[in-house]
Design an enzyme around this catalytic site. Structure first.
Site, PDB file in Angstrom:
ATOM      1  CB  ALA A  62      52.854  30.349  39.997  1.00  0.00           C
ATOM      2  N   GLY A  65      49.781  34.487  37.243  1.00  0.00           N
ATOM      3  CA  GLY A  65      51.003  34.875  36.540  1.00  0.00           C
ATOM      4  C   GLY A  65      50.830  34.987  35.041  1.00  0.00           C
ATOM      5  CD  GLU A 119      51.180  38.435  38.702  1.00  0.00           C
ATOM      6  OE1 GLU A 119      51.348  39.164  39.698  1.00  0.00           O
ATOM      7  OE2 GLU A 119      51.487  37.224  38.685  1.00  0.00           O
ATOM      8  CD  GLU A 130      47.435  35.497  41.714  1.00  0.00           C
ATOM      9  OE1 GLU A 130      48.261  35.413  40.797  1.00  0.00           O
ATOM     10  OE2 GLU A 130      46.382  36.185  41.628  1.00  0.00           O
TER      11      GLU A 130
END
Length: 248
Positions: free
Chosen positions: A58, A108, A111, A131
């Site tokens: 992100a 992300g 992910e 994170e």
């Protein structure tokens, strides 16, 4: 173009190219959704990066600009929801997806890779869900997919410890299926994609559906249903006949 899509016959290749690190924002996710839709007629989708990093996750600059207000925080939650939705759509797509991880796949970015069916990384790549180090959590499916793929112990090690690992350790832990020297990665990924693209689309899609159903009680019945459908397929029948002819 944030993500370049090329389709040649049964093989689609999506190249992430938001310099410098393929940071994820709303426009990037919207483009990923377009790519997934456009690739539906392909048998294989390879997701790779044109940058040094696969994806750093992100967009933290965007997050910093938003987290001071309730409205901004809601926007970031909405972005995480959009990421979840896109990654779930990729995971459920009828085609086989391959993440070709040549550089850092963090947050992300990892992910996204975890939502792919297969992952091949360079030995030198860095993979992690860091994170917690920022007081956050992997909210785009990371806590769920990593736990399912590698087990609770590994998920806790990497997520709670905010630990990043190289490609060799990622292979040992079950995060990726193959890890090869960086200079071999493009050719190995291309060969894998070529091999998968030579398989019948209906078979690939049916196999994916049955594997996904393995977490519930309906998987066995789905296997039988899909087997009946494939047996009626002209392509399946032709392949079986050709195989028997070769054995003769």
């Amino acid at each position: 173009m944030l993500i370049r899509l090329e389709i040649a016959d049964a093989l689609a290749t999506a190249t992430l190219q938001r310099a410098p690190v393929n940071a994820i924002d709303e426009a990037w996710i919207a483009r990923l959704e377009e790519v997934i839709g456009a690739a539906r007629e392909a048998r294989v989708l390879v997701i790779r990066s044109g940058e040094k990093a696969f994806s750093a996750g992100a967009d933290l600059a965007l997050m910093r600009a938003r987290f001071d207000s309730a409205e901004g925080r809601d926007q970031m939650v909405a972005l995480a929801r959009a990421m979840q939705r896109a990654f779930a759509r990729l995971e459920a797509a009828p085609f086989a997806s391959i993440a070709e991880i040549g550089g850092a796949a963090m947050g992300g970015g990892l992910e996204l890779a975890l939502a792919c069916d297969l992952r091949i990384a360079s030995l030198e790549a860095t993979l992690g869900l860091p994170e917690a180090r920022l007081g956050l959590l992997p909210g785009a499916g990371g806590t769920q997919r990593l736990t399912r793929l590698a087990g609770e112990a590994t998920a806790k090690r990497l997520i709670l410890g905010a630990e990043a690992v190289d490609g060799a350790e990622a292979l040992r832990l079950g995060l990726v299926h193959w890890a090869v020297p960086r200079e071999q990665l493009p050719d190995r990924a291309a060969q894998l994609a070529k091999d998968l693209a030579a398989l019948p689309a209906a078979s690939l899609a049916a196999c994916k559906r049955c594997i996904a159903a393995a977490h519930g009680d309906e998987g066995y019945a789905l296997e039988l249903q899909a087997t009946g459908e494939l047996l009626a397929s002209a392509q399946t029948q032709a392949r079986v006949r050709a195989f028997l002819e070769r054995r003769r």
